[in-house]
Design a protein around this motif. Structure first.
Motif, mmCIF file in Angstrom:
data_model
loop_
_atom_site.group_PDB
_atom_site.id
_atom_site.type_symbol
_atom_site.label_atom_id
_atom_site.label_comp_id
_atom_site.label_asym_id
_atom_site.label_seq_id
_atom_site.Cartn_x
_atom_site.Cartn_y
_atom_site.Cartn_z
ATOM 1 N N LEU A 159 -44.777 3.692 -31.438
ATOM 2 C CA LEU A 159 -43.708 2.475 -30.822
ATOM 3 C C LEU A 159 -42.375 2.546 -31.884
ATOM 4 O O LEU A 159 -42.573 2.856 -33.179
ATOM 5 C CB LEU A 159 -44.294 1.134 -31.030
ATOM 6 C CG LEU A 159 -45.314 0.681 -29.984
ATOM 7 C CD1 LEU A 159 -45.834 -0.698 -30.126
ATOM 8 C CD2 LEU A 159 -44.961 1.000 -28.711
ATOM 9 N N THR A 215 -46.249 -0.502 -19.437
ATOM 10 C CA THR A 215 -45.803 1.142 -19.187
ATOM 11 C C THR A 215 -46.920 2.067 -19.220
ATOM 12 O O THR A 215 -47.241 2.626 -18.534
ATOM 13 C CB THR A 215 -44.699 1.427 -20.122
ATOM 14 O OG1 THR A 215 -43.478 0.348 -19.958
ATOM 15 C CG2 THR A 215 -44.073 2.886 -19.970
ATOM 16 N N SER A 225 -38.211 1.093 -21.964
ATOM 17 C CA SER A 225 -37.890 0.151 -20.791
ATOM 18 C C SER A 225 -37.719 -1.394 -21.057
ATOM 19 O O SER A 225 -38.312 -1.797 -21.880
ATOM 20 C CB SER A 225 -39.333 0.156 -20.144
ATOM 21 O OG SER A 225 -39.356 -0.643 -19.063
ATOM 22 N N TRP A 261 -42.935 8.661 -27.040
ATOM 23 C CA TRP A 261 -42.881 7.393 -27.750
ATOM 24 C C TRP A 261 -42.213 6.373 -26.953
ATOM 25 O O TRP A 261 -41.785 6.586 -25.924
ATOM 26 C CB TRP A 261 -41.576 7.714 -29.008
ATOM 27 C CG TRP A 261 -41.999 8.708 -30.230
ATOM 28 C CD1 TRP A 261 -42.302 8.270 -31.452
ATOM 29 C CD2 TRP A 261 -42.411 9.899 -30.083
ATOM 30 N NE1 TRP A 261 -42.671 9.088 -32.272
ATOM 31 C CE2 TRP A 261 -42.712 10.382 -31.425
ATOM 32 C CE3 TRP A 261 -42.366 10.976 -29.049
ATOM 33 C CZ2 TRP A 261 -43.092 11.584 -31.928
ATOM 34 C CZ3 TRP A 261 -42.818 12.324 -29.395
ATOM 35 C CH2 TRP A 261 -43.096 12.591 -30.710
ATOM 36 N N LEU A 262 -42.176 5.008 -27.383
ATOM 37 C CA LEU A 262 -41.732 3.914 -26.518
ATOM 38 C C LEU A 262 -40.885 3.023 -27.479
ATOM 39 O O LEU A 262 -41.315 2.667 -28.719
ATOM 40 C CB LEU A 262 -42.861 3.266 -25.867
ATOM 41 C CG LEU A 262 -43.582 3.850 -24.873
ATOM 42 C CD1 LEU A 262 -45.019 4.303 -25.401
ATOM 43 C CD2 LEU A 262 -43.991 3.058 -23.817
ATOM 44 N N TYR A 263 -39.705 2.855 -26.786
ATOM 45 C CA TYR A 263 -38.670 1.862 -27.588
ATOM 46 C C TYR A 263 -39.375 0.427 -27.363
ATOM 47 O O TYR A 263 -39.235 0.197 -26.036
ATOM 48 C CB TYR A 263 -37.446 2.130 -27.289
ATOM 49 C CG TYR A 263 -36.494 1.352 -27.960
ATOM 50 C CD1 TYR A 263 -36.299 0.867 -29.523
ATOM 51 C CD2 TYR A 263 -35.461 0.198 -27.236
ATOM 52 C CE1 TYR A 263 -35.657 0.133 -30.113
ATOM 53 C CE2 TYR A 263 -34.758 -0.469 -27.965
ATOM 54 C CZ TYR A 263 -34.787 -0.747 -29.297
ATOM 55 O OH TYR A 263 -33.922 -1.408 -29.934
ATOM 56 N N ASP A 264 -39.643 -0.157 -28.382
ATOM 57 C CA ASP A 264 -40.096 -1.678 -27.968
ATOM 58 C C ASP A 264 -39.201 -2.615 -28.171
ATOM 59 O O ASP A 264 -39.157 -3.477 -29.104
ATOM 60 C CB ASP A 264 -41.418 -1.859 -29.064
ATOM 61 C CG ASP A 264 -42.273 -3.292 -28.606
ATOM 62 O OD1 ASP A 264 -41.962 -3.817 -27.581
ATOM 63 O OD2 ASP A 264 -42.870 -3.704 -29.685
ATOM 64 N N PRO A 272 -44.468 -2.022 -23.639
ATOM 65 C CA PRO A 272 -45.006 -0.811 -23.846
ATOM 66 C C PRO A 272 -46.344 -0.772 -23.247
ATOM 67 O O PRO A 272 -46.975 0.360 -22.711
ATOM 68 C CB PRO A 272 -45.031 -0.594 -25.267
ATOM 69 C CG PRO A 272 -43.882 -1.199 -25.835
ATOM 70 C CD PRO A 272 -43.807 -2.495 -24.890
ATOM 71 N N CYS A 289 -39.119 9.979 -25.158
ATOM 72 C CA CYS A 289 -39.376 8.623 -25.258
ATOM 73 C C CYS A 289 -38.895 7.754 -24.194
ATOM 74 O O CYS A 289 -37.970 8.091 -23.574
ATOM 75 C CB CYS A 289 -38.291 8.356 -26.466
ATOM 76 S SG CYS A 289 -38.268 6.485 -27.119
ATOM 77 N N ILE A 290 -39.493 6.614 -23.778
ATOM 78 C CA ILE A 290 -39.204 5.636 -22.906
ATOM 79 C C ILE A 290 -38.677 4.313 -23.677
ATOM 80 O O ILE A 290 -39.308 3.683 -24.108
ATOM 81 C CB ILE A 290 -40.543 5.483 -21.889
ATOM 82 C CG1 ILE A 290 -40.837 6.866 -21.418
ATOM 83 C CG2 ILE A 290 -40.308 4.476 -20.752
ATOM 84 C CD1 ILE A 290 -42.284 6.750 -20.663
#
Length: 327
Positions: free
Chosen positions: A4, A107, A99, A151-154, A104, A96-97
């Motif tokens: 994250l 997702t 949303s 990776w995810l941008y929270d 997360p 990297c997502i």
């Protein structure tokens, strides 16, 4: 497991201040040397593919490009792009997502279902110890598989487009991200009629993709179609024309609601008619192919497959093998 990236942990203001001059003023000798290197050792163009083998010769994703994905509400564009992201991870890309509509956990729940082929909320699975054990084992494998790949941008809700650009720069520079997904544009620019900000945002994304040699995927909304059978084009995207003029690729996701309705009403349907369609309405590079790609929906896995009755794909092996064959 998937890492994250949160605004509380990182000072993105540094990446907002990073200027074009820092990136673009370079010695001419660097370009001459690159030319000499290319002549001495020709290198095959870098490119990645969507997960369906039949698409590989039609459309590729290249570093330095931006792809806009569009569709009306409920068209399945987030499911499609999630499956594409999994396929890119399977091709050893770093994804990297970002949303701004789903947390997360949600997702990864959706992508985990596509990857494991298990519905984590299915009472029949949760109530069957053997099935539950298999599902948990696969989810643990999925967790390990995402390590170093995803990776995810929270951050949810509305965010400034300048901060999103800063996150994209950070991901490219510090994490080595090669594909950055933004879902969606309207969460980054507050007003639907704020055309200047929309244009500035898309222009900056194109510059970031080019300067950092990454591919950026931008999800956007399309105007409500006149009928369920109306297939969208790039002219149906909401907002300024720059949203489709500036990027390299424009893909609209269309859902065959007429077929779904006929099936619910117990009417005869033709399974040769696709459940969904990717409408490639712009492709600047490669062969420049434009056209429609039919897909069929597998309800159990929420995967889209290339033909009726085709088995859902295994992201461990299938995408890499298919892409190696197509490259």
């Amino acid at each position: 497991m998937a890492e994250l990236i949160t605004p509380d942990d990182i000072d993105f203001s540094f990446y907002e201040r990073e200027t074009d001059a820092q990136q673009k003023v370079k010695s001419a000798s660097l370009y001459v040397q690159a030319l000499l290197d290319r002549i001495a050792s020709p290198i095959r163009e870098k490119r990645q593919f969507m997960p369906w083998g039949k698409t590989h010769r039609l459309l590729q994703f290249r570093p330095g490009e931006v792809t806009v994905w569009g569709g009306p509400n409920g068209s399945g564009k987030s499911l499609v792009t999630g499956q594409v992201a999994l396929s890119l991870c399977a091709q050893e890309q770093r994804v990297c997502i970002a949303s701004f509509e789903m947390k997360p956990m949600k997702t990864l729940e959706r992508m985990g279902r596509q990857w494991t082929k298990f519905n984590q909320n299915d009472p029949q699975v949760l109530g069957n110890p053997d099935e539950l054990r298999v599902m948990v084992d696969l989810l643990e494998q999925f967790r390990d598989w995402t390590e170093g790949r995803m990776w995810l941008y929270d951050q949810q809700g509305t965010v400034s487009w300048k901060q999103v650009c800063a996150v994209a720069r950070y991901c490219a520079k510090e994490k080595g991200i090669t594909h950055f997904f933004i879902d969606n544009l309207m969460k980054c620019v507050a007003g639907e009629d704020d055309y200047n900000s929309q244009k500035a945002f898309v222009d900056e994304l194109c510059a970031i993709a080019r300067d950092y040699d990454i591919h950026i995927h931008l999800v956007h909304h399309i105007k409500k179609p006149a009928t369920d059978d109306t297939k969208p084009s790039k002219y149906d995207f909401k907002g300024t024309g720059a949203i489709t003029d500036q990027p390299d690729n424009v893909i609209a996701v269309w859902r065959n609601k007429t077929k779904e309705k006929n099936r619910r009403d117990k009417k005869l349907v033709s399974e040769t008619d696709p459940d969904a369609m990717l409408i490639v309405d712009k492709q600047r590079n490669g062969e420049g192919w434009e056209g429609n790609i039919g897909l069929w929906f597998d309800k159990q896995t929420t995967q889209f497959v290339a033909t009726h009755n085709k088995a859902p794909m295994d992201f461990y092996t299938a995408p890499q093998e298919e892409c190696a064959e197509a490259a």
